[in-house]
Design a protein around this motif. Structure first.
Motif, PDB file in Angstrom:
ATOM      1  N   THR A 267       0.846  -1.192   0.000  1.00 33.97           N
ATOM      2  CA  THR A 267       0.000   0.000   0.000  1.00 33.97           C
ATOM      3  C   THR A 267       0.880   1.239   0.000  1.00 33.97           C
ATOM      4  OG1 THR A 267      -1.699  -1.163   1.281  1.00 33.97           O
ATOM      5  CG2 THR A 267      -1.827   1.236   1.205  1.00 33.97           C
ATOM      6  N   GLY A 268       0.626   2.132  -0.950  1.00 28.75           N
ATOM      7  CA  GLY A 268       1.391   3.369  -1.028  1.00 28.75           C
ATOM      8  C   GLY A 268       1.773   3.669  -2.461  1.00 28.75           C
ATOM      9  N   ASP A 269       2.116   4.913  -2.728  1.00 28.72           N
ATOM     10  CA  ASP A 269       2.470   5.335  -4.073  1.00 28.72           C
ATOM     11  C   ASP A 269       3.927   5.004  -4.382  1.00 28.72           C
ATOM     12  OD1 ASP A 269      -0.081   6.346  -4.285  1.00 28.72           O
ATOM     13  OD2 ASP A 269       0.505   8.387  -3.733  1.00 28.72           O
ATOM     14  N   VAL A 270       4.171   4.679  -5.645  1.00 28.71           N
ATOM     15  CA  VAL A 270       5.520   4.409  -6.131  1.00 28.71           C
ATOM     16  C   VAL A 270       5.797   5.384  -7.261  1.00 28.71           C
ATOM     17  CG1 VAL A 270       7.093   2.696  -7.087  1.00 28.71           C
ATOM     18  CG2 VAL A 270       5.265   1.971  -5.533  1.00 28.71           C
ATOM     19  N   PHE A 271       6.879   6.151  -7.126  1.00 27.26           N
ATOM     20  CA  PHE A 271       7.117   7.237  -8.069  1.00 27.26           C
ATOM     21  C   PHE A 271       8.584   7.297  -8.455  1.00 27.26           C
ATOM     22  CE2 PHE A 271       7.949  11.755  -9.071  1.00 27.26           C
ATOM     23  CZ  PHE A 271       7.026  11.918 -10.091  1.00 27.26           C
ATOM     24  N   GLY A 272       8.841   7.324  -9.752  1.00 25.64           N
ATOM     25  CA  GLY A 272      10.197   7.513 -10.251  1.00 25.64           C
ATOM     26  C   GLY A 272      10.238   8.691 -11.196  1.00 25.64           C
ATOM     27  N   THR A 273      11.138   9.624 -10.971  1.00 23.97           N
ATOM     28  CA  THR A 273      11.193  10.815 -11.808  1.00 23.97           C
ATOM     29  C   THR A 273      12.613  11.050 -12.298  1.00 23.97           C
ATOM     30  OG1 THR A 273      10.702  13.187 -11.927  1.00 23.97           O
ATOM     31  CG2 THR A 273      11.558  12.372  -9.840  1.00 23.97           C
ATOM     32  N   VAL A 274      12.736  11.485 -13.539  1.00 22.19           N
ATOM     33  CA  VAL A 274      14.012  11.813 -14.151  1.00 22.19           C
ATOM     34  C   VAL A 274      14.012  13.301 -14.460  1.00 22.19           C
ATOM     35  CG1 VAL A 274      15.571  11.351 -16.069  1.00 22.19           C
ATOM     36  CG2 VAL A 274      14.146   9.529 -15.156  1.00 22.19           C
ATOM     37  N   SER A 275      15.098  13.981 -14.087  1.00 21.65           N
ATOM     38  CA  SER A 275      15.185  15.420 -14.357  1.00 21.65           C
ATOM     39  C   SER A 275      16.183  15.688 -15.466  1.00 21.65           C
ATOM     40  CB  SER A 275      15.612  16.169 -13.091  1.00 21.65           C
ATOM     41  OG  SER A 275      16.957  15.882 -12.786  1.00 21.65           O
ATOM     42  N   ASP A 276      16.182  16.908 -15.982  1.00 25.69           N
ATOM     43  CA  ASP A 276      17.116  17.247 -17.048  1.00 25.69           C
ATOM     44  C   ASP A 276      18.564  17.231 -16.563  1.00 25.69           C
ATOM     45  OD1 ASP A 276      16.778  19.417 -15.444  1.00 25.69           O
ATOM     46  OD2 ASP A 276      16.236  20.812 -17.038  1.00 25.69           O
ATOM     47  N   GLU A 277      18.756  17.207 -15.250  1.00 26.24           N
ATOM     48  CA  GLU A 277      20.116  17.115 -14.715  1.00 26.24           C
ATOM     49  C   GLU A 277      20.739  15.746 -14.977  1.00 26.24           C
ATOM     50  OE1 GLU A 277      19.829  18.002 -10.623  1.00 26.24           O
ATOM     51  OE2 GLU A 277      19.361  20.137 -10.912  1.00 26.24           O
ATOM     52  N   THR A 278      19.885  14.734 -15.207  1.00 24.68           N
ATOM     53  CA  THR A 278      20.411  13.383 -15.401  1.00 24.68           C
ATOM     54  C   THR A 278      20.399  12.952 -16.858  1.00 24.68           C
ATOM     55  OG1 THR A 278      18.227  12.400 -15.035  1.00 24.68           O
ATOM     56  CG2 THR A 278      19.652  12.677 -13.110  1.00 24.68           C
ATOM     57  N   ILE A 279      19.965  13.822 -17.768  1.00 25.86           N
ATOM     58  CA  ILE A 279      19.981  13.471 -19.187  1.00 25.86           C
ATOM     59  C   ILE A 279      21.424  13.249 -19.625  1.00 25.86           C
ATOM     60  CG2 ILE A 279      19.531  14.331 -21.509  1.00 25.86           C
ATOM     61  CD1 ILE A 279      17.117  13.336 -19.958  1.00 25.86           C
ATOM     62  N   GLY A 280      21.627  12.174 -20.390  1.00 18.09           N
ATOM     63  CA  GLY A 280      22.967  11.812 -20.807  1.00 18.09           C
ATOM     64  C   GLY A 280      23.613  10.802 -19.879  1.00 18.09           C
ATOM     65  N   SER A 281      22.976  10.524 -18.745  1.00 20.63           N
ATOM     66  CA  SER A 281      23.481   9.508 -17.825  1.00 20.63           C
ATOM     67  C   SER A 281      22.622   8.255 -17.956  1.00 20.63           C
ATOM     68  CB  SER A 281      23.427  10.018 -16.381  1.00 20.63           C
ATOM     69  OG  SER A 281      22.079  10.043 -15.936  1.00 20.63           O
ATOM     70  N   ASP A 282      22.938   7.245 -17.158  1.00 22.36           N
ATOM     71  CA  ASP A 282      22.147   6.017 -17.175  1.00 22.36           C
ATOM     72  C   ASP A 282      20.727   6.248 -16.678  1.00 22.36           C
ATOM     73  OD1 ASP A 282      24.284   4.596 -18.109  1.00 22.36           O
ATOM     74  OD2 ASP A 282      24.938   3.910 -16.131  1.00 22.36           O
ATOM     75  N   HIS A 283      20.480   7.387 -16.090  1.00 22.62           N
ATOM     76  CA  HIS A 283      19.168   7.638 -15.494  1.00 22.62           C
ATOM     77  C   HIS A 283      18.135   8.100 -16.514  1.00 22.62           C
ATOM     78  CE1 HIS A 283      21.275   8.513 -11.383  1.00 22.62           C
ATOM     79  NE2 HIS A 283      21.368   7.261 -11.761  1.00 22.62           N
ATOM     80  N   GLU A 284      18.495   8.156 -17.777  1.00 20.84           N
ATOM     81  CA  GLU A 284      17.525   8.669 -18.727  1.00 20.84           C
ATOM     82  C   GLU A 284      16.474   7.627 -19.103  1.00 20.84           C
ATOM     83  OE1 GLU A 284      19.837   8.147 -22.930  1.00 20.84           O
ATOM     84  OE2 GLU A 284      20.323   9.893 -21.720  1.00 20.84           O
ATOM     85  N   VAL A 285      16.582   6.410 -18.595  1.00 22.02           N
ATOM     86  CA  VAL A 285      15.544   5.401 -18.736  1.00 22.02           C
ATOM     87  C   VAL A 285      14.998   5.098 -17.344  1.00 22.02           C
ATOM     88  CG1 VAL A 285      14.942   3.106 -19.529  1.00 22.02           C
ATOM     89  CG2 VAL A 285      16.695   4.418 -20.741  1.00 22.02           C
ATOM     90  N   SER A 286      13.686   5.236 -17.178  1.00 22.88           N
ATOM     91  CA  SER A 286      13.070   5.069 -15.867  1.00 22.88           C
ATOM     92  C   SER A 286      12.162   3.851 -15.884  1.00 22.88           C
ATOM     93  CB  SER A 286      12.266   6.325 -15.508  1.00 22.88           C
ATOM     94  OG  SER A 286      11.669   6.193 -14.242  1.00 22.88           O
ATOM     95  N   TYR A 287      12.359   2.954 -14.893  1.00 25.39           N
ATOM     96  CA  TYR A 287      11.532   1.758 -14.762  1.00 25.39           C
ATOM     97  C   TYR A 287      10.864   1.806 -13.391  1.00 25.39           C
ATOM     98  CZ  TYR A 287      14.775   0.234 -18.427  1.00 25.39           C
ATOM     99  OH  TYR A 287      15.536   0.147 -19.562  1.00 25.39           O
ATOM    100  N   VAL A 288       9.552   1.794 -13.383  1.00 24.78           N
ATOM    101  CA  VAL A 288       8.807   1.915 -12.133  1.00 24.78           C
ATOM    102  C   VAL A 288       7.664   0.911 -12.133  1.00 24.78           C
ATOM    103  CG1 VAL A 288       7.544   3.473 -10.606  1.00 24.78           C
ATOM    104  CG2 VAL A 288       9.361   4.375 -12.070  1.00 24.78           C
ATOM    105  N   GLY A 289       7.537   0.116 -11.055  1.00 21.49           N
ATOM    106  CA  GLY A 289       6.465  -0.863 -10.964  1.00 21.49           C
ATOM    107  C   GLY A 289       5.917  -0.989  -9.567  1.00 21.49           C
ATOM    108  N   GLY A 290       4.660  -1.351  -9.469  1.00 23.88           N
ATOM    109  CA  GLY A 290       4.038  -1.524  -8.163  1.00 23.88           C
ATOM    110  C   GLY A 290       4.659  -2.647  -7.352  1.00 23.88           C
ATOM    111  N   ILE A 291       5.224  -3.658  -8.036  1.00 26.07           N
ATOM    112  CA  ILE A 291       5.930  -4.748  -7.353  1.00 26.07           C
ATOM    113  C   ILE A 291       7.421  -4.685  -7.650  1.00 26.07           C
ATOM    114  CG2 ILE A 291       6.204  -7.249  -7.172  1.00 26.07           C
ATOM    115  CD1 ILE A 291       3.249  -7.571  -7.612  1.00 26.07           C
TER     116      ILE A 291
END
Length: 364
Positions: A267-291
Protein backbone atom coordinates in the motif's frame (compact mmCIF):
# COMPACT_ATOMS: atom_id res chain seq x y z
CA UNK A 1 44.92 -39.36 32.30
CA UNK A 2 44.72 -37.43 29.03
CA UNK A 3 42.07 -34.77 28.49
CA UNK A 4 40.30 -35.28 25.10
CA UNK A 5 39.93 -31.50 24.78
CA UNK A 6 43.36 -30.24 25.71
CA UNK A 7 45.57 -33.25 24.97
CA UNK A 8 47.50 -33.02 28.23
CA UNK A 9 47.38 -34.74 31.61
CA UNK A 10 44.54 -33.90 33.96
CA UNK A 11 43.73 -34.97 37.47
CA UNK A 12 41.20 -37.87 37.49
CA UNK A 13 38.84 -35.95 39.78
CA UNK A 14 38.42 -33.23 37.15
CA UNK A 15 38.00 -35.49 34.15
CA UNK A 16 34.23 -35.89 34.43
CA UNK A 17 33.63 -32.16 34.63
CA UNK A 18 35.86 -31.56 31.61
CA UNK A 19 33.99 -34.16 29.58
CA UNK A 20 30.69 -32.44 30.28
CA UNK A 21 32.07 -29.32 28.65
CA UNK A 22 32.97 -31.25 25.52
CA UNK A 23 30.32 -30.99 22.75
CA UNK A 24 28.71 -34.34 22.29
CA UNK A 25 30.76 -36.01 25.06
CA UNK A 26 29.55 -39.50 25.90
CA UNK A 27 30.19 -41.24 29.21
CA UNK A 28 29.58 -44.95 29.46
CA UNK A 29 29.20 -46.19 33.01
CA UNK A 30 29.84 -49.69 34.21
CA UNK A 31 26.11 -50.28 34.41
CA UNK A 32 25.83 -49.70 30.66
CA UNK A 33 23.99 -46.38 31.07
CA UNK A 34 25.00 -43.82 28.45
CA UNK A 35 25.05 -40.17 29.47
CA UNK A 36 25.44 -37.52 26.77
CA UNK A 37 26.90 -34.15 27.65
CA UNK A 38 25.17 -30.98 26.33
CA UNK A 39 26.57 -30.18 22.86
CA UNK A 40 25.37 -26.58 23.08
CA UNK A 41 27.87 -25.76 25.78
CA UNK A 42 30.65 -25.89 23.19
CA UNK A 43 29.56 -22.44 22.05
CA UNK A 44 30.56 -21.00 25.40
CA UNK A 45 34.08 -22.37 24.92
CA UNK A 46 34.77 -21.37 21.32
CA UNK A 47 32.33 -18.55 20.68
CA UNK A 48 31.46 -15.00 21.59
CA UNK A 49 33.28 -14.58 24.91
CA UNK A 50 36.20 -12.75 26.44
CA UNK A 51 35.28 -9.06 26.58
CA UNK A 52 33.74 -6.86 29.25
CA UNK A 53 30.54 -6.52 27.21
CA UNK A 54 30.45 -10.08 25.92
CA UNK A 55 26.98 -11.67 26.09
CA UNK A 56 26.41 -14.68 28.31
CA UNK A 57 25.79 -18.15 26.99
CA UNK A 58 22.46 -19.80 27.84
CA UNK A 59 22.48 -23.58 27.85
CA UNK A 60 18.68 -23.63 27.95
CA UNK A 61 18.38 -21.52 24.77
CA UNK A 62 21.56 -22.85 23.16
CA UNK A 63 22.35 -19.24 22.34
CA UNK A 64 23.94 -16.09 23.72
CA UNK A 65 21.60 -13.67 25.51
CA UNK A 66 21.57 -10.09 24.26
CA UNK A 67 20.32 -7.86 27.08
CA UNK A 68 21.59 -4.36 26.14
CA UNK A 69 23.08 -2.19 23.40
CA UNK A 70 26.68 -2.95 24.36
CA UNK A 71 26.26 -6.70 24.04
CA UNK A 72 24.67 -6.16 20.64
CA UNK A 73 27.58 -3.97 19.55
CA UNK A 74 30.06 -6.53 20.89
CA UNK A 75 29.10 -8.96 18.12
CA UNK A 76 30.54 -6.62 15.50
CA UNK A 77 34.25 -7.03 14.90
CA UNK A 78 34.50 -10.24 16.94
CA UNK A 79 35.01 -13.02 14.42
CA UNK A 80 34.16 -15.62 17.05
CA UNK A 81 30.66 -14.16 17.33
CA UNK A 82 29.60 -13.89 13.70
CA UNK A 83 28.44 -17.49 13.21
CA UNK A 84 26.87 -17.95 16.64
CA UNK A 85 23.25 -17.97 17.81
CA UNK A 86 21.76 -15.05 19.74
CA UNK A 87 18.44 -14.29 21.43
CA UNK A 88 17.23 -10.98 22.81
CA UNK A 89 15.82 -11.04 26.32
CA UNK A 90 14.49 -7.47 26.44
CA UNK A 91 13.83 -4.39 24.30
CA UNK A 92 16.97 -2.44 23.42
CA UNK A 93 17.32 1.30 22.85
CA UNK A 94 20.58 2.35 21.24
CA UNK A 95 21.27 5.79 22.69
CA UNK A 96 24.97 5.85 23.54
CA UNK A 97 26.53 8.53 21.27
CA UNK A 98 29.59 6.33 20.90
CA UNK A 99 27.44 3.73 19.13
CA UNK A 100 25.77 6.20 16.73
CA UNK A 101 25.64 6.23 13.81
CA UNK A 102 25.38 2.50 14.14
CA UNK A 103 28.07 0.40 12.47
CA UNK A 104 26.50 -2.66 10.84
CA UNK A 105 27.43 -6.04 12.30
CA UNK A 106 29.49 -7.12 9.32
CA UNK A 107 29.67 -10.59 7.74
CA UNK A 108 27.08 -12.01 10.13
CA UNK A 109 26.16 -15.61 9.23
CA UNK A 110 24.65 -16.83 12.48
CA UNK A 111 21.10 -16.70 13.82
CA UNK A 112 19.49 -13.83 15.69
CA UNK A 113 16.12 -14.31 17.40
CA UNK A 114 14.59 -11.12 18.76
CA UNK A 115 11.97 -13.10 20.70
CA UNK A 116 9.44 -10.41 19.70
CA UNK A 117 11.47 -7.58 21.24
CA UNK A 118 12.30 -4.18 19.69
CA UNK A 119 15.52 -2.45 18.72
CA UNK A 120 15.02 1.32 18.69
CA UNK A 121 17.07 4.50 18.83
CA UNK A 122 18.76 3.99 15.47
CA UNK A 123 18.87 6.97 13.13
CA UNK A 124 19.10 6.76 9.37
CA UNK A 125 22.01 9.12 8.75
CA UNK A 126 25.46 9.25 7.16
CA UNK A 127 27.29 6.04 7.89
CA UNK A 128 24.21 3.92 8.63
CA UNK A 129 23.83 0.83 6.41
CA UNK A 130 21.64 -1.47 8.46
CA UNK A 131 21.79 -3.37 11.72
CA UNK A 132 23.53 -6.24 9.94
CA UNK A 133 25.53 -7.00 6.82
CA UNK A 134 25.00 -10.71 6.29
CA UNK A 135 26.88 -13.50 4.58
CA UNK A 136 25.84 -17.04 3.71
CA UNK A 137 23.53 -18.94 6.04
CA UNK A 138 22.21 -16.14 8.26
CA UNK A 139 18.75 -16.07 9.83
CA UNK A 140 17.06 -13.18 11.61
CA UNK A 141 13.64 -13.61 13.19
CA UNK A 142 10.98 -12.35 15.61
CA UNK A 143 12.18 -8.76 15.76
CA UNK A 144 10.80 -5.23 15.52
CA UNK A 145 13.11 -2.43 14.34
CA UNK A 146 12.25 1.25 14.82
CA UNK A 147 14.47 3.66 12.89
CA UNK A 148 14.21 7.43 13.03
CA UNK A 149 14.28 9.14 9.64
CA UNK A 150 17.11 11.09 8.12
CA UNK A 151 19.41 11.24 5.11
CA UNK A 152 22.38 9.07 4.22
CA UNK A 153 24.93 9.56 1.48
CA UNK A 154 25.08 5.85 0.71
CA UNK A 155 22.94 2.76 0.44
CA UNK A 156 21.29 0.65 3.09
CA UNK A 157 18.33 -1.29 4.43
CA UNK A 158 16.19 -1.07 7.52
CA UNK A 159 17.50 -4.43 8.76
CA UNK A 160 20.33 -5.50 6.44
CA UNK A 161 22.57 -3.19 4.47
CA UNK A 162 24.13 -5.79 2.18
CA UNK A 163 23.66 -9.54 1.96
CA UNK A 164 26.19 -11.64 0.05
CA UNK A 165 24.75 -15.15 0.46
CA UNK A 166 21.61 -16.93 1.60
CA UNK A 167 19.60 -15.11 4.24
CA UNK A 168 16.22 -15.81 5.83
CA UNK A 169 14.24 -13.06 7.54
CA UNK A 170 11.14 -14.24 9.36
CA UNK A 171 8.52 -12.36 11.42
CA UNK A 172 10.33 -9.01 11.33
CA UNK A 173 8.65 -5.56 11.35
CA UNK A 174 10.53 -2.41 10.35
CA UNK A 175 9.18 1.07 11.13
CA UNK A 176 10.64 4.31 9.81
CA UNK A 177 9.42 7.02 12.18
CA UNK A 178 9.64 10.76 11.69
CA UNK A 179 10.85 12.05 8.33
CA UNK A 180 11.54 9.84 5.31
CA UNK A 181 14.59 7.65 5.09
CA UNK A 182 16.73 8.87 2.22
CA UNK A 183 19.81 7.46 0.54
CA UNK A 184 21.69 7.63 -2.72
CA UNK A 185 20.86 4.23 -4.23
CA UNK A 186 20.17 0.59 -3.37
CA UNK A 187 17.72 1.54 -0.65
CA UNK A 188 15.35 -1.09 0.76
CA UNK A 189 12.96 -1.36 3.66
CA UNK A 190 14.50 -4.69 4.72
CA UNK A 191 17.65 -5.14 2.58
CA UNK A 192 19.54 -2.50 0.65
CA UNK A 193 21.47 -4.81 -1.67
CA UNK A 194 21.42 -8.62 -1.94
CA UNK A 195 24.35 -9.31 -4.23
CA UNK A 196 26.83 -12.07 -4.97
CA UNK A 197 27.01 -15.40 -6.85
CA UNK A 198 25.25 -17.25 -4.00
CA UNK A 199 22.69 -14.59 -3.16
CA UNK A 200 19.34 -16.02 -2.07
CA UNK A 201 16.77 -14.16 0.02
CA UNK A 202 13.70 -15.50 1.82
CA UNK A 203 11.36 -13.03 3.52
CA UNK A 204 8.54 -14.62 5.49
CA UNK A 205 5.95 -12.62 7.44
CA UNK A 206 7.81 -9.32 7.25
CA UNK A 207 6.41 -5.82 7.15
CA UNK A 208 7.76 -2.35 6.40
CA UNK A 209 6.06 0.89 7.41
CA UNK A 210 7.25 4.33 6.27
CA UNK A 211 8.41 6.26 3.23
CA UNK A 212 11.59 5.48 1.29
CA UNK A 213 13.48 7.92 -0.95
CA UNK A 214 16.43 7.19 -3.26
CA UNK A 215 17.95 10.46 -4.43
CA UNK A 216 19.50 8.58 -7.33
CA UNK A 217 18.41 5.07 -8.33
CA UNK A 218 17.22 1.64 -7.19
CA UNK A 219 14.77 1.62 -4.30
CA UNK A 220 12.32 -1.04 -3.20
CA UNK A 221 9.82 -1.45 -0.41
CA UNK A 222 11.64 -4.60 0.77
CA UNK A 223 14.85 -4.85 -1.32
CA UNK A 224 16.64 -2.19 -3.33
CA UNK A 225 18.73 -4.50 -5.53
CA UNK A 226 18.77 -8.31 -5.74
CA UNK A 227 21.09 -10.33 -7.96
CA UNK A 228 19.80 -13.79 -6.94
CA UNK A 229 16.62 -15.63 -6.10
CA UNK A 230 14.06 -13.89 -3.90
CA UNK A 231 11.11 -15.59 -2.16
CA UNK A 232 8.53 -13.53 -0.30
CA UNK A 233 5.72 -15.05 1.75
CA UNK A 234 2.81 -13.51 3.65
CA UNK A 235 4.23 -9.97 3.96
CA UNK A 236 3.10 -6.37 3.68
CA UNK A 237 4.33 -2.82 3.21
CA UNK A 238 2.79 0.62 3.74
CA UNK A 239 4.34 3.91 2.66
CA UNK A 240 5.48 5.74 -0.46
CA UNK A 241 8.63 4.97 -2.45
CA UNK A 242 10.38 7.40 -4.78
CA UNK A 243 13.57 7.76 -6.77
CA UNK A 244 14.78 8.15 -10.33
CA UNK A 245 14.99 4.71 -11.97
CA UNK A 246 14.47 1.07 -10.94
CA UNK A 247 11.83 1.84 -8.34
CA UNK A 248 9.52 -0.93 -7.11
CA UNK A 249 6.97 -1.41 -4.39
CA UNK A 250 8.73 -4.66 -3.48
CA UNK A 251 12.09 -4.78 -5.31
CA UNK A 252 13.71 -1.96 -7.28
CA UNK A 253 16.03 -3.97 -9.56
CA UNK A 254 15.70 -7.76 -9.76
CA UNK A 255 18.41 -9.82 -11.46
CA UNK A 256 17.21 -13.24 -10.26
CA UNK A 257 13.89 -15.12 -10.08
CA UNK A 258 11.16 -13.77 -7.80
CA UNK A 259 8.50 -15.91 -6.14
CA UNK A 260 5.67 -14.29 -4.18
CA UNK A 261 3.12 -16.53 -2.45
CA UNK A 262 0.88 -16.90 0.59
CA UNK A 263 -0.23 -13.27 0.53
CA UNK A 264 1.39 -9.92 -0.22
CA UNK A 265 -0.11 -6.50 0.49
CA UNK A 266 1.60 -3.36 -0.78
CA UNK A 267 0.00 0.00 0.00
CA UNK A 268 1.39 3.37 -1.03
CA UNK A 269 2.47 5.34 -4.07
CA UNK A 270 5.52 4.41 -6.13
CA UNK A 271 7.12 7.24 -8.07
CA UNK A 272 10.20 7.51 -10.25
CA UNK A 273 11.19 10.82 -11.81
CA UNK A 274 14.01 11.81 -14.15
CA UNK A 275 15.18 15.42 -14.36
CA UNK A 276 17.12 17.25 -17.05
CA UNK A 277 20.12 17.11 -14.71
CA UNK A 278 20.41 13.38 -15.40
CA UNK A 279 19.98 13.47 -19.19
CA UNK A 280 22.97 11.81 -20.81
CA UNK A 281 23.48 9.51 -17.83
CA UNK A 282 22.15 6.02 -17.17
CA UNK A 283 19.17 7.64 -15.49
CA UNK A 284 17.52 8.67 -18.73
CA UNK A 285 15.54 5.40 -18.74
CA UNK A 286 13.07 5.07 -15.87
CA UNK A 287 11.53 1.76 -14.76
CA UNK A 288 8.81 1.91 -12.13
CA UNK A 289 6.46 -0.86 -10.96
CA UNK A 290 4.04 -1.52 -8.16
CA UNK A 291 5.93 -4.75 -7.35
CA UNK A 292 9.20 -4.64 -9.33
CA UNK A 293 10.74 -1.72 -11.20
CA UNK A 294 13.09 -3.72 -13.45
CA UNK A 295 12.88 -7.52 -13.63
CA UNK A 296 15.71 -9.20 -15.54
CA UNK A 297 14.55 -12.72 -14.61
CA UNK A 298 11.36 -14.71 -14.11
CA UNK A 299 8.61 -13.42 -11.83
CA UNK A 300 5.93 -15.66 -10.30
CA UNK A 301 3.36 -13.84 -8.16
CA UNK A 302 0.36 -15.39 -6.43
CA UNK A 303 -2.03 -13.70 -3.97
CA UNK A 304 -0.66 -10.16 -4.18
CA UNK A 305 -2.68 -6.99 -3.69
CA UNK A 306 -1.15 -3.67 -4.74
CA UNK A 307 -2.87 -0.40 -3.84
CA UNK A 308 -1.66 3.07 -4.81
CA UNK A 309 -0.56 5.15 -7.76
CA UNK A 310 2.44 4.10 -9.85
CA UNK A 311 4.02 6.99 -11.73
CA UNK A 312 7.09 7.68 -13.78
CA UNK A 313 7.85 11.27 -14.66
CA UNK A 314 10.28 13.53 -16.44
CA UNK A 315 10.76 16.93 -14.84
CA UNK A 316 12.47 19.55 -17.03
CA UNK A 317 13.28 23.21 -16.48
CA UNK A 318 14.88 23.93 -19.85
CA UNK A 319 13.94 23.24 -23.45
CA UNK A 320 15.75 20.12 -24.62
CA UNK A 321 15.46 17.86 -27.63
CA UNK A 322 13.77 14.53 -26.94
CA UNK A 323 12.68 12.84 -23.76
CA UNK A 324 13.91 9.79 -21.89
CA UNK A 325 12.18 6.45 -22.18
CA UNK A 326 9.72 5.76 -19.39
CA UNK A 327 8.36 2.32 -18.44
CA UNK A 328 5.72 2.01 -15.78
CA UNK A 329 3.34 -0.77 -14.72
CA UNK A 330 0.93 -1.53 -11.93
CA UNK A 331 2.91 -4.69 -11.18
CA UNK A 332 6.17 -4.49 -13.17
CA UNK A 333 7.85 -1.61 -14.98
CA UNK A 334 10.01 -3.73 -17.29
CA UNK A 335 10.32 -7.52 -17.57
CA UNK A 336 12.79 -9.67 -19.49
CA UNK A 337 11.85 -13.14 -18.19
CA UNK A 338 8.66 -15.16 -17.91
CA UNK A 339 5.92 -13.47 -15.93
CA UNK A 340 3.15 -15.32 -14.05
CA UNK A 341 0.68 -13.31 -11.99
CA UNK A 342 -2.25 -15.22 -10.50
CA UNK A 343 -5.07 -14.30 -8.10
CA UNK A 344 -3.66 -10.81 -7.62
CA UNK A 345 -5.01 -7.29 -7.92
CA UNK A 346 -3.93 -3.73 -8.58
CA UNK A 347 -6.01 -0.79 -7.38
CA UNK A 348 -4.68 2.61 -8.44
CA UNK A 349 -3.52 4.77 -11.33
CA UNK A 350 -0.61 4.10 -13.67
CA UNK A 351 0.78 7.28 -15.21
CA UNK A 352 3.74 8.54 -17.20
CA UNK A 353 4.14 12.32 -17.07
CA UNK A 354 6.31 15.10 -18.41
CA UNK A 355 6.50 18.24 -16.31
CA UNK A 356 8.01 21.52 -17.49
CA UNK A 357 8.57 24.36 -15.06
CA UNK A 358 6.16 22.79 -12.62
CA UNK A 359 3.33 22.20 -15.10
CA UNK A 360 2.36 18.82 -16.50
CA UNK A 361 2.69 19.09 -20.26
CA UNK A 362 2.17 15.44 -21.13
CA UNK A 363 0.55 12.53 -19.31
CA UNK A 364 -0.40 9.07 -20.50
Amino acid sequence: MVDPLLGHSIHPARKANRLWAWAGAIMVLASGLVIVGPAASAGAIDGCTGGDDAPEWSTDDAAYHITNQYELAYINGNVNCLDDSFVMTDDITIDDPDLLPWSAIDEFNGSFDGQNHTISGLTWEDGFEGIFNTSDGSEISNLTVDIAGGASAGSGGGLIGTSSGSVTVRNVDVYFSGVNIEGTNHIGGIIGSADGPDSEVTLDEVSVHGDIVATESTAGGFIGYASGAVTILDSDRSGDISGTMDIGGLVGYLDGPLTVDAGLNLTGDVFGTVSDETIGSDHEVSYVGGIVGYAADDVDVTYADVTGSVTTGFDVTDDIDGFPVRYVGGFIGWAEGAITIDQSSFDGDVTATITSDGEVTNAD
